[in-house]
Every structure is written in C-alpha cells, then in structure tokens.
Design an enzyme around this catalytic site. Structure first.
Site, PDB file in Angstrom:
ATOM      1  CD  GLU A  22     -35.832 -23.104  51.724  1.00  0.00           C
ATOM      2  OE1 GLU A  22     -35.326 -22.273  50.948  1.00  0.00           O
ATOM      3  OE2 GLU A  22     -35.527 -23.183  52.932  1.00  0.00           O
ATOM      4  CB  CYS A  51     -33.309 -26.133  51.888  1.00  0.00           C
ATOM      5  SG  CYS A  51     -33.564 -25.601  53.604  1.00  0.00           S
ATOM      6  CB  CYS A  76     -29.057 -23.597  52.603  1.00  0.00           C
ATOM      7  SG  CYS A  76     -29.921 -24.882  53.553  1.00  0.00           S
TER       8      CYS A  76
END
Length: 159
Positions: free
Chosen positions: A58, A89, A86
């Site tokens: 990302e 990100c 996550c």
C-alpha cells in the site's frame, strides 16, 4: 463502478503481489490505486529487497500514485489491496485520504501464513513505558521550536 470492474482491479493487485514474489522483492502483498476507472498507482511489498520495513504494497502504491498525480492526497481515488492493510498502511491510507479501500484477504488470513500484526494493535493502548519498545519524551521545549516556526511560516502548504 460495477462488481466485475472492481474484481478486475483486485486481480491487478493480486498480480502485483505474485509478480513481486516471483522477483523475490518481498511478501505476498500487492496494491493498485484507481482514479476515474484507470490505474494511477501500483505497488507490491518490497521490504526484503530494499531493506525498507515501510515498503509495504500500500505504501509503495501510494507513493507511485501521488507521484503520478502530482499530489500528496488521493481524493477521488480507490485503493485495491490484496490483503487488509496493517496498522502502518492503515495510517498511510488515512493520511493519503482516498475515497474508499477494497481489500481481498483479511488479517486472520495473513496471520495464518506468518504475517501477524495483532501485537501492534495491542501495543498502541499501553502506557509508553510498558510497550515492548519503550517510548520516552525528551527535550519537548527544544522540539517545539519547529512547531512554532511552522505556525509563523506564511508560505507553507497546509495538509
């Protein structure tokens, strides 16, 4: 945008993950960013090939899209990522301000193959001194100078 078109973009994200894996660039994660029905940014995980722990799919896609769009914001864009983002990100996505995020697999799927970020979520609410990496504030009075200068700066770009 219809579901078939959205699935095409998700397939592009998955293909970015597969290509990155084939090139030994990093983990099995890919991402594309779309604006007005066109891909404006691509990324895949490049953590191990670049020795950069922030080079998640990302983040690399956000960097690519922002460069291509000439903007530090992704308003009007949609992110298609092969896996639920996550915490890092997720933060990058919120700073980039896209309109929507589509994700394929989820954090439980990722944990099953060794990519478990649950420990980070557990660290956030802990007192600084109880975290696995302790945090300690130091020299706040010195650090505040940059903030003071920012408030006085007349030609700054707000974000």
């Amino acid at each position: 945008m219809n579901t078939l078109k959205k699935e095409k973009f998700m397939l592009e994200a998955v293909n970015a993950a597969l290509k990155g894996m084939q090139n030994n660039e990093g983990g099995p994660f890919g991402c594309v960013i779309v604006k007005d029905g066109e891909i404006v940014g691509r990324g895949n995980n490049k953590v191990t090939s670049t020795n950069d722990p922030t080079a998640h799919a990302e983040v690399t896609a956000i960097r690519d899209a922002c460069k291509n769009l000439g903007s530090f914001q992704l308003e009007g864009c949609e992110i298609y990522t092969s896996c639920e983002p996550c915490p890092m990100c997720l933060g990058a996505i919120y700073w980039a301000r896209p309109d929507k995020v589509y994700y394929g697999s989820n954090q439980i799927d990722a944990a099953k193959i060794g990519f478990d970020d649950e420990f980070i979520y557990k660290e956030i609410p802990l007192p600084y001194e109880k975290r696995s990496i302790p945090f300690e504030q130091l020299a706040r009075d010195i650090a505040l100078e940059a903030f003071q200068k920012w408030t006085e700066k007349e030609d700054k770009t707000e974000y």
